[in-house]
Design a protein around this motif. Structure first.
Motif, PDB file in Angstrom:
ATOM      1  N   VAL A   1      38.672   3.244  31.404  1.00 39.42           N
ATOM      2  CA  VAL A   1      39.266   2.367  30.403  1.00 39.42           C
ATOM      3  C   VAL A   1      38.258   1.394  29.814  1.00 39.42           C
ATOM      4  O   VAL A   1      38.141   1.243  28.595  1.00 39.42           O
ATOM      5  N   TYR A   2      37.479   0.718  30.679  1.00 41.42           N
ATOM      6  CA  TYR A   2      36.702  -0.420  30.227  1.00 41.42           C
ATOM      7  C   TYR A   2      35.238  -0.132  29.918  1.00 41.42           C
ATOM      8  O   TYR A   2      34.570  -0.945  29.290  1.00 41.42           O
TER       9      TYR A   2
ATOM     10  N   HIS B   1      50.759  -2.204  25.048  1.00 46.11           N
ATOM     11  CA  HIS B   1      50.485  -2.193  26.491  1.00 46.11           C
ATOM     12  C   HIS B   1      51.585  -2.987  27.174  1.00 46.11           C
ATOM     13  O   HIS B   1      52.426  -3.606  26.517  1.00 46.11           O
TER      14      HIS B   1
ATOM     15  N   THR C   1      46.781  -0.935  38.668  1.00 40.61           N
ATOM     16  CA  THR C   1      47.530  -2.182  38.805  1.00 40.61           C
ATOM     17  C   THR C   1      48.756  -2.060  39.690  1.00 40.61           C
ATOM     18  O   THR C   1      49.199  -3.059  40.273  1.00 40.61           O
TER      19      THR C   1
ATOM     20  N   ILE D   1      39.380   2.407  36.149  1.00 41.89           N
ATOM     21  CA  ILE D   1      38.795   1.226  35.511  1.00 41.89           C
ATOM     22  C   ILE D   1      37.601   1.608  34.639  1.00 41.89           C
ATOM     23  O   ILE D   1      37.461   1.143  33.500  1.00 41.89           O
TER      24      ILE D   1
ATOM     25  N   ASP E   1      45.082   4.452  28.085  1.00 43.30           N
ATOM     26  CA  ASP E   1      44.859   3.147  28.703  1.00 43.30           C
ATOM     27  C   ASP E   1      46.027   2.750  29.603  1.00 43.30           C
ATOM     28  O   ASP E   1      45.833   2.237  30.710  1.00 43.30           O
TER      29      ASP E   1
ATOM     30  N   ALA F   1      45.919   2.192  33.552  1.00 44.59           N
ATOM     31  CA  ALA F   1      46.247   0.848  34.036  1.00 44.59           C
ATOM     32  C   ALA F   1      47.333   0.881  35.097  1.00 44.59           C
ATOM     33  O   ALA F   1      47.297   0.108  36.060  1.00 44.59           O
TER      34      ALA F   1
ATOM     35  N   ASP G   1      45.760  -6.684  28.046  1.00 43.18           N
ATOM     36  CA  ASP G   1      44.571  -5.944  28.436  1.00 43.18           C
ATOM     37  C   ASP G   1      43.413  -6.291  27.519  1.00 43.18           C
ATOM     38  O   ASP G   1      43.595  -6.493  26.313  1.00 43.18           O
TER      39      ASP G   1
END
Length: 312
Positions: free
Chosen positions: A258-259, A176, A279, A255, A271, A275, A180
Motif C-alpha cells: 500500500v505505502y 476508505h 488493521t 503495508i 488499499d 488495510a 489513510d
C-alpha cells in the motif's frame, strides 16, 4: 504552492467498506465480532502474563507489549468505523482525521519494531541459550520497548506535520474506512511530492530496518535448528517459527504493497483489502499465533478463565 498551510476542508466523508446496504449489515457484524475477539484475546494475554510469575520473562514481556499495541491499533480505527455505521454519519473532522492518522502511524511503527525485538529475543534464546539471562537483562528489555515508542512518535509527528501543510480544496470524499495517508494524498490539491518522498525514504527506513533484523534473526535460528539432531525438535521449532513468519509476512506484505508503491499504481479497493488485513486480521491473529500454540500460555490463560468463572 501558496496557501498550502491552510485547508479549506473542515471535514472528510469516509465511504467505508461498502456502499451496498445488504453488505453493510454483514460487514458490521463481521468486524464487530473480529474486534471483540481482538480486544478479548489480547487483554487475556496481558492479564495472564501479569498474574503468572512463570511468565515474567523477556519473551512474554514483549508479547504483552505487542498485545497492548494490537488492541490500541485496532481501537484507533474499528470503533470509529462501527460508530459511523450505527449513527449513519460517515463524516470525520479534519483535526480528527489527522489525530486518527497520527495514532495509526504510531502504532503501526511500534508493532513493526516489536516484531523485530521478539525475533531478536528468539535468536538469543535459540542461538545463545547459555548467555540468554545475561544478555536479555531487565534494563535491555525496557530499552527495547521504550526505544520504539520514542521513534514511532517522532515518525508519526513528522508525517502529520507534512500532511497538515497540504490543502484539500476539492473533493473531500475518502474512499476508505479510516483516514489513510495514501487516500488523503490523492485528495490534496497541493504538491505532495515531499510527502511521497518522505514515505519512500524515512518511512521505508522505519519499516525495512526491522524487517531486515527479523530476516537475519530467523536465518540464524534456522541454521541453529538444522543442527539439532532430533527430528521432533526440528519440526517443533520450524512449526513455531513458521507461524510467526506467516504473520510477519502478512503484516509487512500488505503495508509495503500500500505505502511503498506510487499512489497511482493501486486502486482504492486494493488499499482497503490490504488495510483490513493489517488493521483487523493481523491483531486478531496475535492471541492464536503467539499464545494458543504455547503450553505455558495455555496454562496461564486457563487459570485466568477459571478464576473468572469462580468469582462469577
Amino acid at each position: 504552492m501558496r496557501g498550502a498551510n491552510q485547508s479549506s476542508v473542515s471535514e472528510f466523508l469516509l465511504l467505508g467498506l461498502s456502499r451496498q446496504p445488504q453488505q453493510q449489515q454483514l460487514l458490521f457484524g463481521l468486524f464487530l465480532s473480529m474486534y471483540l475477539v481482538t480486544v478479548l484475546g489480547n487483554l487475556l494475554i496481558i492479564l495472564a502474563i501479569s498474574t503468572d510469575s512463570r511468565l515474567h520473562t523477556p519473551m512474554y514481556f514483549f508479547l504483552s507489549n505487542l498485545s497492548f499495541v494490537d488492541v490500541s491499533f485496532s481501537s484507533t480505527i474499528v470503533p470509529k468505523m462501527l460508530a459511523n455505521h450505527i449513527l449513519s454519519s460517515q463524516t470525520i473532522s479534519f483535526p480528527g482525521c489527522l489525530t486518527q492518522m497520527y495514532f495509526l502511524i504510531m502504532f503501526v511503527s511500534i508493532d513493526n519494531f516489536l516484531l523485530a525485538v521478539m525475533s531478536y529475543d528468539r535468536f538469543v534464546a535459540v542461538c545463545h541459550p547459555l548467555h540468554y539471562t545475561t544478555k536479555m537483562t531487565h534494563q535491555l528489555c525496557v530499552l527495547l520497548v521504550a526505544g520504539p515508542w520514542v521513534i514511532a512518535n517522532l515518525n508519526a509527528l513528522l508525517h502529520i506535520l507534512l500532511m497538515a501543510r497540504l490543502s484539500f480544496c476539492a473533493d473531500s470524499t475518502i474512499p476508505h474506512f479510516f483516514c489513510d495517508v495514501s487516500a488523503l494524498l490523492k485528495l490534496s490539491c497541493s504538491d505532495t511530492h515531499l510527502n511521497e518522498m518522505v514515505i519512500l525514504t524515512e518511512g521505508a527506513l522505519i519499516m525495512i530496518t526491522p524487517l531486515v533484523c527479523i530476516l537475519v534473526s530467523y536465518i540464524c535460528i534456522t541454521c541453529a535448528v538444522l543442527r539439532v539432531p532430533s527430528t521432533k525438535g526440528k519440526w517443533k521449532a520450524f512449526s513455531t517459527c513458521g507461524s510467526h513468519v506467516a504473520v510477519v509476512s502478512l503484516f509487512y506484505g500488505t503495508i509495503i504493497a500500500v505505502y511503498f508503491n506510487p499512489s497511482s499504481s493501486h486502486s482504492a479497493e486494493t488499499d482497503i483489502a490490504a488495510a483490513v488485513m493489517y488493521t483487523v486480521v493481523t491483531p486478531m491473529l496475535n492471541p492464536f499465533i503467539y499464545s494458543l500454540r504455547n503450553k505455558d500460555m495455555k496454562g496461564a490463560l486457563t487459570k485466568v478463565i477459571s478464576m473468572k468463572f469462580f468469582f462469577c
